[in-house]
Design an enzyme around this catalytic site. Structure first.
Site, PDB file in Angstrom:
ATOM      1  N   LYS A   1       0.839  -1.200   0.000  1.00  0.00           N
ATOM      2  CA  LYS A   1       0.000   0.000   0.000  1.00  0.00           C
ATOM      3  C   LYS A   1       0.877   1.253   0.000  1.00  0.00           C
ATOM      4  O   LYS A   1       0.669   2.170  -0.767  1.00  0.00           O
ATOM      5  CB  LYS A   1      -0.910  -0.047   1.230  1.00  0.00           C
ATOM      6  CG  LYS A   1      -1.872   1.094   1.329  1.00  0.00           C
ATOM      7  CD  LYS A   1      -2.801   0.918   2.512  1.00  0.00           C
ATOM      8  CE  LYS A   1      -3.521   2.221   2.789  1.00  0.00           C
ATOM      9  NZ  LYS A   1      -4.392   2.139   3.965  1.00  0.00           N
TER      10      LYS A   1
ATOM     11  N   GLU B   1      10.589  -4.890   4.256  1.00  0.00           N
ATOM     12  CA  GLU B   1      10.612  -6.307   3.857  1.00  0.00           C
ATOM     13  C   GLU B   1      10.253  -6.458   2.379  1.00  0.00           C
ATOM     14  O   GLU B   1      10.936  -7.139   1.616  1.00  0.00           O
ATOM     15  CB  GLU B   1       9.589  -7.106   4.687  1.00  0.00           C
ATOM     16  CG  GLU B   1       9.917  -7.240   6.157  1.00  0.00           C
ATOM     17  CD  GLU B   1       9.341  -6.138   7.023  1.00  0.00           C
ATOM     18  OE1 GLU B   1       9.070  -5.016   6.509  1.00  0.00           O
ATOM     19  OE2 GLU B   1       9.158  -6.375   8.222  1.00  0.00           O
TER      20      GLU B   1
ATOM     21  N   GLY C   1      -4.658  -1.961   5.214  1.00  0.00           N
ATOM     22  CA  GLY C   1      -3.889  -3.110   4.750  1.00  0.00           C
ATOM     23  C   GLY C   1      -4.521  -4.442   5.129  1.00  0.00           C
ATOM     24  O   GLY C   1      -4.680  -5.331   4.297  1.00  0.00           O
ATOM     25  N   ARG C   2      -4.903  -4.584   6.394  1.00  0.00           N
ATOM     26  CA  ARG C   2      -5.401  -5.889   6.851  1.00  0.00           C
ATOM     27  C   ARG C   2      -6.825  -6.181   6.391  1.00  0.00           C
ATOM     28  O   ARG C   2      -7.363  -7.239   6.694  1.00  0.00           O
ATOM     29  CB  ARG C   2      -5.248  -6.020   8.364  1.00  0.00           C
ATOM     30  CG  ARG C   2      -5.861  -4.897   9.173  1.00  0.00           C
ATOM     31  CD  ARG C   2      -5.378  -4.947  10.629  1.00  0.00           C
ATOM     32  NE  ARG C   2      -5.836  -3.808  11.417  1.00  0.00           N
ATOM     33  CZ  ARG C   2      -5.219  -2.654  11.496  1.00  0.00           C
ATOM     34  NH1 ARG C   2      -4.118  -2.441  10.797  1.00  0.00           N
ATOM     35  NH2 ARG C   2      -5.696  -1.672  12.247  1.00  0.00           N
TER      36      ARG C   2
ATOM     37  N   GLU D   1      -3.959  -6.520  15.464  1.00  0.00           N
ATOM     38  CA  GLU D   1      -3.440  -5.217  15.004  1.00  0.00           C
ATOM     39  C   GLU D   1      -4.542  -4.165  15.140  1.00  0.00           C
ATOM     40  O   GLU D   1      -4.264  -2.992  15.367  1.00  0.00           O
ATOM     41  CB  GLU D   1      -2.943  -5.309  13.550  1.00  0.00           C
ATOM     42  CG  GLU D   1      -2.053  -4.137  13.146  1.00  0.00           C
ATOM     43  CD  GLU D   1      -1.254  -4.389  11.850  1.00  0.00           C
ATOM     44  OE1 GLU D   1      -0.176  -4.988  11.911  1.00  0.00           O
ATOM     45  OE2 GLU D   1      -1.732  -3.964  10.788  1.00  0.00           O
TER      46      GLU D   1
ATOM     47  N   HIS E   1      -4.483 -32.869  18.453  1.00  0.00           N
ATOM     48  CA  HIS E   1      -3.271 -33.596  18.841  1.00  0.00           C
ATOM     49  C   HIS E   1      -2.164 -32.637  19.231  1.00  0.00           C
ATOM     50  O   HIS E   1      -1.000 -33.030  19.317  1.00  0.00           O
ATOM     51  CB  HIS E   1      -2.818 -34.495  17.687  1.00  0.00           C
ATOM     52  CG  HIS E   1      -3.832 -35.545  17.364  1.00  0.00           C
ATOM     53  ND1 HIS E   1      -3.853 -36.770  17.970  1.00  0.00           N
ATOM     54  CD2 HIS E   1      -4.906 -35.516  16.538  1.00  0.00           C
ATOM     55  CE1 HIS E   1      -4.871 -37.476  17.509  1.00  0.00           C
ATOM     56  NE2 HIS E   1      -5.536 -36.729  16.645  1.00  0.00           N
TER      57      HIS E   1
ATOM     58  N   LYS F   1      10.022  -0.832  13.966  1.00  0.00           N
ATOM     59  CA  LYS F   1      10.567  -0.554  12.629  1.00  0.00           C
ATOM     60  C   LYS F   1      11.642   0.529  12.726  1.00  0.00           C
ATOM     61  O   LYS F   1      12.709   0.422  12.129  1.00  0.00           O
ATOM     62  CB  LYS F   1       9.467  -0.006  11.701  1.00  0.00           C
ATOM     63  CG  LYS F   1       8.455  -1.010  11.223  1.00  0.00           C
ATOM     64  CD  LYS F   1       7.590  -0.334  10.147  1.00  0.00           C
ATOM     65  CE  LYS F   1       6.251  -0.991   9.979  1.00  0.00           C
ATOM     66  NZ  LYS F   1       5.331  -0.254   9.120  1.00  0.00           N
TER      67      LYS F   1
HETATM   68  O1  F6P Z   1       2.358  -4.254  10.028  1.00  0.00           O
HETATM   69  C1  F6P Z   1       2.107  -2.921   9.735  1.00  0.00           C
HETATM   70  C2  F6P Z   1       1.544  -2.716   8.368  1.00  0.00           C
HETATM   71  O2  F6P Z   1       1.386  -1.357   8.165  1.00  0.00           O
HETATM   72  C3  F6P Z   1       0.244  -3.456   8.132  1.00  0.00           C
HETATM   73  O3  F6P Z   1      -0.856  -2.813   8.632  1.00  0.00           O
HETATM   74  C4  F6P Z   1       0.260  -3.622   6.659  1.00  0.00           C
HETATM   75  O4  F6P Z   1      -0.650  -4.584   6.270  1.00  0.00           O
HETATM   76  C5  F6P Z   1       1.705  -4.002   6.428  1.00  0.00           C
HETATM   77  O5  F6P Z   1       2.417  -3.223   7.351  1.00  0.00           O
HETATM   78  C6  F6P Z   1       2.221  -3.836   5.029  1.00  0.00           C
HETATM   79  O6  F6P Z   1       2.158  -2.516   4.591  1.00  0.00           O
HETATM   80  P1  F6P Z   1       2.298  -2.132   3.055  1.00  0.00           P
HETATM   81  O7  F6P Z   1       1.178  -2.767   2.303  1.00  0.00           O
HETATM   82  O8  F6P Z   1       2.234  -0.646   3.014  1.00  0.00           O
HETATM   83  O9  F6P Z   1       3.617  -2.647   2.550  1.00  0.00           O
END
Ligand code: F6P
Length: 548
Positions: free
Chosen positions: A209, A215, A269-270, A355, A386, A514
């Protein structure tokens, strides 16, 4: 229109729930059933192909009435309208929360800053569907003229968990494309994916987003570098596409505007799998199934928006959580889908729920003096039986459980289904009824045990029972029903946030780690570690010089 800022514990019904708790706390589930022969009919809901039985919970009709009053008093009705109609309910980020608009089946305008967002949603969806059709049919070719066989979704958090969980959940409906997900910044994760793909036939979908997530950008850069070791620069446009709100950053990364699928900041995002973020799902199962996923979610949205609270699945499930969390002091909830396809539903819901509602400051900016977000965990049944069911049956913690099962298997019915479902029913029954001393004694006697042996074994073999669960029995795992199930949990999150007077749609709590990681990354280079606390400093030194 916005959410009110009422402290829940000041509300009348909250106080009455305290007394209700005192009255009911010593009553067992078995006693509840004995007293009310029509309990199951009163405490269950039929909706489309969902049957929700919440009768195995430590409550009665009077509790439900009070929980419904609490929802009303907390302004849930107005809150739902604010949520669906684009109120800035994500106040700390100044945004509306409109994942529901992505799946609406209704053409009434949804306004954001005076503009109807539905035409834009349709356009973005059309672009995604056209693209998916081309890739699936083989019309979209890689740089050497071969069709695409592999898709790599590069994203994390909401840009990974939802798409990955749904793609896995809909494996039965999947076409020939192999869809992989790379999320972790760990180099080993991306290298394992590299081992599986061919640069001539792989499509990389970068989903972020913000397009600033460490990452995702690291993985995207590594994969692009690997790709360019096998292909010319001009080939990038055939193999890299992106989903983002940040067109500028995506273009800087080297992806051409025709290969960018847009999304909007009113989708969190979520909660974004319904948008172009779901492109990997759409590639995996095709637009028709993706559309059915949206339709199922849209149907649950309507149910949530229209059904009276006492017949409203997300409202009731949310309020039952409030009941256990705030009156019984339960800390966690377990989610057990009896479907291997849904093995990652608990992990997906961990982000959605924790979150969103893991907040300690209320909507007035004051620290809360009551419990908020619950801890979510779980795994698929029967595997979970199990693993951790011992603790659920005989441990010391109160753990309300959601059991999710499907009446029909996807492959032709065989004896596995009855075995699976007998376990599904047996577990909630065992949790509720337990096994008393007399039964254990009779069993041990019939096994020919001596009196001494019986006395020694008795305490370990007793199950006290009275452990609560809610059962969701759904006809079949279709894209439509999956959409409805996910939307149900999304709305449950919303209701809890309204009651707890917290903001569910920001996530400031993930920022600090972060920030510090970036500082530490710089310190690896500079070697300046003295400003760290003693423990962290030593750990970094040990990492840099393992033998020291
Ligand atoms: O974990 C924090 C967060 O902002 C989430 O809410 C989001 O889904 C994720 O990082 C990834 O963010 P982006 O889509 O901006 O890379």
């Amino acid at each position: 229109m916005n959410l009110n800022k009422n402290k829940p514990s000041n509300l009348d019904s909250w106080k009455k729930l305290n007394s209700n708790f005192k009255t009911l706390s010593s009553k067992t589930l078995t006693e509840h059933f004995a007293e009310n022969p029509d309990r199951v009919d009163k405490l269950s809901i039929n909706w489309e192909s969902f049957y929700v039985d919440y009768s195995k919970n430590r409550l009665d009709k009077s509790t439900i009435d009070l929980l419904v009053s609490l929802a009303e008093e907390a302004g849930l009705k107005e809150g739902i309208e604010a949520y669906f109609s684009g109120g800035e309910i994500n106040e700390t980020e100044g945004r509306a929360v409109l994942h529901t608009a992505l799946r609406t089946q209704d053409s009434s305008p949804v306004l954001v800053e005076g503009e109807n967002i539905l035409p834009g949603i349709d356009q973005a969806k059309k672009e995604m569907y056209d693209f998916a059709d081309k890739v699936i049919s083989g019309a979209w070719k890689g740089h050497t003229g071969k069709s695409i066989q592999n898709v790599v979704n590069i994203g994390i958090g909401g840009s990974d968990l939802g798409p990955a969980m749904v793609t896995e959940a809909l494996e039965f409906y999947q076409n020939h494309l192999n869809v992989y997900f790379v999320s972790n910044v760990e180099g080993d994760h991306v290298n394992e994916i590299i081992n599986k793909i061919d640069p001539e036939t792989t499509l990389f979908v970068i989903v972020s987003k913000t397009f600033t997530t460490q990452e995702t950008l690291s993985n995207a850069q590594t994969l692009r570098k690997w790709f360019l070791n096998h292909a010319p620069q001009a080939a990038v446009e055939k193999h890299f596409v992106a989903v983002s709100t940040n067109q500028k950053k995506v273009t800087e990364f080297g992806i051409s505007p025709e290969n960018i699928f847009s999304m909007n900041d009113w989708v969190g995002g979520r909660f974004s799998l319904w948008s172009t973020v779901g492109i990997s799902i759409c590639l995996a199962v095709g637009p028709t199934h993706f559309e059915n996923l949206l339709k199922g979610a849209g149907a649950m949205d309507q149910h949530f928006r229209k059904a009276s609270f006492d017949q409203n699945i997300p409202v009731l499930l949310a309020m039952i959580t409030v009941w256990y969390n705030n009156f019984w002091n339960a800390e966690s909830e377990v989610i057990v889908p009896y479907s291997q396809y849904l093995r990652n539903l608990p992990a997906y819901l961990q982000q959605g729920i924790m979150e969103s509602n893991g907040k300690g400051v209320d909507r007035n900016g004051d620290p809360v003096d009551y419990q908020t977000g619950t801890i979510i965990w779980g795994a698929s049944g029967t595997n979970a039986q199990h693993a951790f069911f011992q603790l659920m049956h005989q441990g010391t913690k109160l753990i309300p459980a959601d059991f999710i099962g499907f009446a029909k298997p996807l492959y032709p019915k065989n004896d596995h289904q009855d075995k699976l479902m007998s376990n599904f029913f047996a577990q909630t029954q065992a949790l509720m009824l337990g096994k008393n001393e007399a039964t254990v004694r009779t069993e041990l006697e019939s096994q020919g045990k001596s009196n001494t042996e019986i006395e020694a074994l008795l305490p370990f073999k007793i199950f006290e029972g009275n452990r609560p669960s809610t059962t969701l029995l759904i006809e079949e795992l279709t894209p439509y029903n999956l959409g409805a199930l996910i939307a149900m949990y999304e709305h449950k999150i919303f209701v809890q946030g309204v009651i707890w007077n917290i903001f569910s749609y920001d996530q400031w709590g993930v920022e600090l780690g972060k920030q510090l990681a970036n500082n530490i990354l710089n310190d690896f280079e500079s070697g300046k570690l003295d400003h760290h606390d003693a423990s962290t400093k030593k750990l970094i030194e040990r990492y840099q010089n393992p033998k020291k």
